[in-house]
Design a protein around this motif. Structure first.
Motif, PDB file in Angstrom:
ATOM      1  N   LEU A 285      31.253  14.306  70.972  1.00  0.00           N
ATOM      2  CA  LEU A 285      29.864  13.572  71.299  1.00  0.00           C
ATOM      3  C   LEU A 285      29.306  14.155  72.554  1.00  0.00           C
ATOM      4  O   LEU A 285      28.206  14.737  72.746  1.00  0.00           O
ATOM      5  N   ALA A 286      30.098  14.207  73.645  1.00  0.00           N
ATOM      6  CA  ALA A 286      29.923  14.674  74.853  1.00  0.00           C
ATOM      7  C   ALA A 286      29.578  15.992  75.026  1.00  0.00           C
ATOM      8  O   ALA A 286      28.748  16.472  75.606  1.00  0.00           O
ATOM      9  N   GLY A 290      25.962  17.835  75.609  1.00  0.00           N
ATOM     10  CA  GLY A 290      25.849  18.844  76.794  1.00  0.00           C
ATOM     11  C   GLY A 290      25.103  20.016  76.117  1.00  0.00           C
ATOM     12  O   GLY A 290      24.376  20.870  76.867  1.00  0.00           O
ATOM     13  N   MET A 291      25.657  20.781  75.300  1.00  0.00           N
ATOM     14  CA  MET A 291      25.205  21.802  74.310  1.00  0.00           C
ATOM     15  C   MET A 291      23.433  21.550  74.320  1.00  0.00           C
ATOM     16  O   MET A 291      22.691  22.531  74.645  1.00  0.00           O
ATOM     17  N   ILE A 292      23.158  20.313  73.741  1.00  0.00           N
ATOM     18  CA  ILE A 292      21.585  20.033  73.684  1.00  0.00           C
ATOM     19  C   ILE A 292      21.074  20.131  74.995  1.00  0.00           C
ATOM     20  O   ILE A 292      19.786  20.566  75.078  1.00  0.00           O
ATOM     21  N   GLN A 381      25.043  11.867  64.286  1.00  0.00           N
ATOM     22  CA  GLN A 381      23.388  11.942  64.523  1.00  0.00           C
ATOM     23  C   GLN A 381      23.353  13.049  65.552  1.00  0.00           C
ATOM     24  O   GLN A 381      22.288  13.628  65.857  1.00  0.00           O
ATOM     25  N   MET A 382      24.345  13.286  66.735  1.00  0.00           N
ATOM     26  CA  MET A 382      24.059  14.119  67.588  1.00  0.00           C
ATOM     27  C   MET A 382      24.276  15.527  67.093  1.00  0.00           C
ATOM     28  O   MET A 382      23.323  16.374  67.541  1.00  0.00           O
ATOM     29  N   ILE A 383      25.130  15.799  66.251  1.00  0.00           N
ATOM     30  CA  ILE A 383      24.949  17.111  65.525  1.00  0.00           C
ATOM     31  C   ILE A 383      23.720  17.494  64.990  1.00  0.00           C
ATOM     32  O   ILE A 383      23.087  18.434  64.940  1.00  0.00           O
ATOM     33  N   VAL A 384      23.016  16.463  64.058  1.00  0.00           N
ATOM     34  CA  VAL A 384      21.932  16.881  63.546  1.00  0.00           C
ATOM     35  C   VAL A 384      20.691  16.693  64.498  1.00  0.00           C
ATOM     36  O   VAL A 384      19.710  17.680  64.406  1.00  0.00           O
ATOM     37  N   ARG A 622       9.305  10.872  59.227  1.00  0.00           N
ATOM     38  CA  ARG A 622       9.788  12.178  60.047  1.00  0.00           C
ATOM     39  C   ARG A 622      11.318  11.968  60.114  1.00  0.00           C
ATOM     40  O   ARG A 622      11.907  11.252  59.952  1.00  0.00           O
ATOM     41  N   ALA A 623      11.867  13.293  60.735  1.00  0.00           N
ATOM     42  CA  ALA A 623      13.415  13.267  61.052  1.00  0.00           C
ATOM     43  C   ALA A 623      13.323  12.597  62.207  1.00  0.00           C
ATOM     44  O   ALA A 623      12.595  13.215  63.069  1.00  0.00           O
ATOM     45  N   ASN A 624      14.341  11.800  62.699  1.00  0.00           N
ATOM     46  CA  ASN A 624      14.331  11.035  63.753  1.00  0.00           C
ATOM     47  C   ASN A 624      15.321  11.695  64.824  1.00  0.00           C
ATOM     48  O   ASN A 624      16.522  11.674  64.495  1.00  0.00           O
ATOM     49  N   PHE A 625      15.092  11.905  65.940  1.00  0.00           N
ATOM     50  CA  PHE A 625      15.816  12.333  67.088  1.00  0.00           C
ATOM     51  C   PHE A 625      16.512  10.865  67.599  1.00  0.00           C
ATOM     52  O   PHE A 625      15.721   9.765  67.764  1.00  0.00           O
ATOM     53  N   MET A 626      17.919  10.880  67.446  1.00  0.00           N
ATOM     54  CA  MET A 626      18.484   9.706  67.925  1.00  0.00           C
ATOM     55  C   MET A 626      19.242   9.801  69.197  1.00  0.00           C
ATOM     56  O   MET A 626      19.912  10.596  69.444  1.00  0.00           O
ATOM     57  N   THR A 627      18.932   8.761  70.028  1.00  0.00           N
ATOM     58  CA  THR A 627      19.430   8.920  71.557  1.00  0.00           C
ATOM     59  C   THR A 627      20.859   8.179  71.500  1.00  0.00           C
ATOM     60  O   THR A 627      20.559   7.071  70.970  1.00  0.00           O
TER      61      THR A 627
END
Length: 768
Positions: A285-286, A290-292, A381-384, A622-627
């Motif tokens: 996840l970290a 970091g990539m994002i 969800q971070m991958i998506v 919509r597709a949701n960005f998940m924080t």
């Protein structure tokens, strides 16, 4: 084991090593000469669907695809070995429990229904009618239907699974613990609220067009070898493959295709992954966050310099929700925290981000290395989130690709094996079948064990699998099953779960997928769904291992008839022709329209995936960005506050000679281990820090809050390239270390990839 050894790992996955391993398996199972026909009928239009993994087949119709583990699965089912009533007459249950898992299954195919006799501590033969009557009596005697649990494994066909859930819901409960609860539940929970569907969005054809593939937390060389063939083709045409895994698994380095005459004759192989990133266990996840962060930084820089945007602003504006708040959270994330919690240097993370940003068509795959952590849903969800930054959902050659395990684990969930069913599905069942269905959520795997321990669950019925060995907290699971009034296992071969039984216990032998299933004199086909939502028809070709075997479907029907004498369902009518069951599935699920006609076509059909078409069935539409925040108070953090660096994060995984809990042998040639399963893989510097020596025996002890001592003893310590602070070992031998209440947030999947443990010199004294 006295003949164990540690040697240089195999130079490449596949190749002659795979052929040798298959030959050994075929000889060991005493496959008759016609066995070659059985193998060549796997995944063919007029044959059976491989009972191994859920990786899809190229058109499911064209050519024979060699797969080492698939051959082992088929050979194990088509074996000429038989576990007859004579085996049980010779051995008590207590003596059988002393045999290892390999030996138990190596007795061969079960031939007759058996019932436990407490006076002799043996299983003895029972007639089928008497077995079903016993089940019916126990279930009808319950004061609450929720006092029974009904487990399903991923080998169960769609037809049997659909009737199973129909029977159980008419009985009155949603207690459906199943193997999904222990593997990809975080995928099934995380994806729907983000993209509106709990499945991957890619097809096999997308791999032909992808220019970049990120492989997170998986080992296809062992778990789904046919995937290596697809990755090989991607690599040969120049696609960038990036492997993200704590171990540099051999199957992601190089692959020698056993079907390639050139590679087999010349001893050459194809390089697969161009880049390896080895985060510490649980650090994905970290790393991904970091990539994002760096992709957003690259986009900010591009805007400042007047260059083309890095982000897909059209996708974000048209198809997504929540980007601004998500991006603000990512920008504020501290690089030091990212590096510390991922175990990966910032320069490596930024390099991976640039690879992602350069790709025009990116696929992200993941396995249980992602899903078996406390923060698994957030990681999925971070991958998506990463994919969505550049619109890599819903376009050719791009998308999310969770790689499921067993062959129909996805299909079983599709047709209703779900302890948390959606109201719309329950409404449809009531409309079609005319009985009131239970609405309250039922037991998953963890809740099932807890309910048995508490005395709430009194009947356990397992459709396949090896529940006692697949579940966490092994001694407590054993205790739980032994508190039941009745345990029933529907199975093809003997395993340890059948020996950890209730007061009454049944072993009911069923047909395997390779065998002809005759109903009313007509061969019946069953269907399965692979990891990419393709539905195939499967017909057995072999004579049943015993004339006294029943199909899973017939066993379900006869359990229902014995339990529900006033049922409104025409159980026997469905049994006579499985096409009628498929019509019933179609009547409940719109996605199965023209089910019988479409599945009869070579290659079957794909169930519609709305997210693939950029239709988002989420509340926001919509597709949701998940924080998500990077977790810094996981069980491993808590344990280290007490024990410091002497606490390690244990990840459990398979050896190369096993599939799930089925042990085919005691070798793991890709990791250089032979004749041994009790192995602890540890970084050489950590071995030295503990004052230990590679080659000695060590014990594990869990660090947990409940005061229960959890130990696994007598493991061979092996120096291995694994991140510091991490240790790896095979399951099910280490499942005893996984606390029952250590599971993924929201998904409740056991945290088998992140167990805080202490490693000490073994207290077991080896015989002189």
């Amino acid at each position: 084991m006295s003949d164990s050894k540690i040697a240089a790992p195999s130079k490449a996955a596949g190749g002659w090593g795979a052929l040798k391993s298959v030959a050994i398996q075929l000889l060991g199972q005493r496959i008759p000469a016609k066995g070659a026909r059985t193998l060549l009928s796997a995944n063919q239009p007029d044959g059976f669907d491989c009972p191994g993994c859920a990786w899809p087949d190229r058109e499911h119709a064209s050519t024979f695809e060699f797969c080492e583990n698939g051959v082992k699965a088929v050979a194990a089912e088509a074996t000429s070995k038989r576990a007859t009533s004579a085996l049980f007459a010779e051995h008590t249950v207590t003596s059988l429990l002393e045999q290892d898992d390999f030996t138990l299954e190596d007795h061969g195919r079960l031939t007759d229904p058996m019932v436990f006799d407490a006076a002799s501590d043996k299983y003895v033969p029972i007639e089928w009618d008497a077995a079903f009557a016993l089940i019916g009596r126990h279930l009808r005697a319950l004061d609450d239907p929720n006092r029974a649990d009904f487990y399903t494994s991923g080998r169960t066909s769609n037809e049997a699974a659909f009737l199973f859930q129909l029977f159980v819901r008419e009985f009155g409960t949603n207690n459906f613990p199943d193997c999904s609860n222990m593997c990809h539940e975080p995928t099934s929970v995380g994806l729907p609220e983000q993209i509106g569907v709990g499945k991957g969005t890619v097809t096999l054809q997308d791999f032909e067009h992808a220019d970049t593939i990120f492989l997170f937390g998986q080992n296809p060389g062992t778990n789904h070898p046919r995937m290596l063939g697809e990755l090989r083709e991607c690599a040969k045409r120049g696609a960038m493959l990036v492997s993200v895994n704590p171990l540099r698994e051999r199957g992601l380095e190089r692959f020698a295709d056993p079907q390639s005459a050139v590679e087999m004759l010349t001893g050459t192989s194809t390089k697969l992954s161009s880049v390896f990133i080895t985060p510490k266990v649980g650090g994905d996840l970290a790393l991904i966050k970091g990539m994002i962060k760096h992709v957003i930084e690259l986009d900010d820089l591009a805007q400042a310099e007047g260059r083309a945007r890095v982000l897909d602003v059209d996708f974000i504006a048209t198809h997504s929700h929540g980007f601004d708040s998500f991006a603000a959270n990512v920008r504020a994330e501290d690089w030091n925290r990212i590096v510390e919690e991922s175990g990966v240097a910032r320069v490596e993370i930024e390099s991976a981000a640039r690879i992602y940003a350069k790709g025009e068509r990116v696929i992200a795959t993941w396995g249980m290395g992602i899903t078996q952590h406390k923060h698994s849903v957030a990681t999925v969800q971070m991958i998506v989130n990463l994919l969505m930054l550049r619109g890599n959902i819903g376009k050719q050659g791009a998308g999310a690709c969770p790689v499921r395990g067993h062959s129909n684990v996805q299909g079983d969930r599709t047709v209703g094996i779900d302890e948390r069913p959606k109201p719309a599905f329950l409404d449809r069942l009531e409309q079609v079948f005319g009985f009131k269905v239970p609405r309250e959520h039922g037991n998953d795997v963890v809740a099932s064990v807890q309910a048995m321990l508490a005395g709430r669950t009194k009947v356990f019925i397992g459709m396949g699998g090896n529940f006692a060995m697949a579940t966490p907290d092994t001694p407590r699971t054993f205790d739980a099953l032994r508190q039941c009034d009745l345990t029933v296992h529907i199975t093809t071969k003997l395993n340890r779960s059948h020996l950890v039984h209730g007061r009454d216990a049944l072993i009911l032998p069923c047909l395997g997928r390779t065998e002809i299933d005759l109903q009313q004199g007509v061969p019946q086909g069953v269907t399965v769904e692979d990891s990419m939502s393709m539905v195939h028809l499967s017909y057995g070709i072999n004579k049943p291992a015993s004339p006294n075997l029943l199909s899973e479907t017939e066993i379900v029907v006869r359990m229902a008839e014995a339990t529900l004498p006033q049922s409104v369902v025409r159980w026997r009518w469905y049994l006579e022709d499985y096409a009628r069951i498929r019509d019933a599935i179609e009547s409940v699920y719109d996605a199965f329209y023209d089910f019988n006609a479409r599945v009869a076509q070579p290659g079957g059909f794909r169930l519609r995936n709305a997210a693939t078409e950029r239709e988002w069935n989420t509340p926001s539409k919509r597709a949701n960005f998940m924080t998500h925040e990077i977790p810094t108070d996981l069980p491993i953090h808590q344990a280290r506050r007490t024990h410091g660096d002497k606490v390690f994060t244990l990840m459990t995984f398979r050896s190369h000679d096993q599939y799930n809990t089925t042990i085919y042998g005691h070798d793991d040639r890709y990791r250089g281990v032979y004749g041994e399963r009790r192995v602890a893989f540890m970084n050489p510097d950590d071995i030295a820090m503990l004052g230990l020596t590679a080659g000695q025996r060590v014990d594990f002890q869990s660090v947990w809050h409940d005061g229960i001592e959890r130990r696994a003893e007598d493991f061979l310590l092996v120096a291995y390239a694994i991140p510091r602070g991490s240790v790896a070992s095979y399951y099910p031998e280490t499942n005893a270390l996984v606390p029952l209440d250590s599971f993924a947030d929201k998904a409740r999947t056991p945290t088998s990839k992140s167990i805080p443990v202490l490693v000490t010199s073994s207290r077991i004294v080896s015989p002189a």
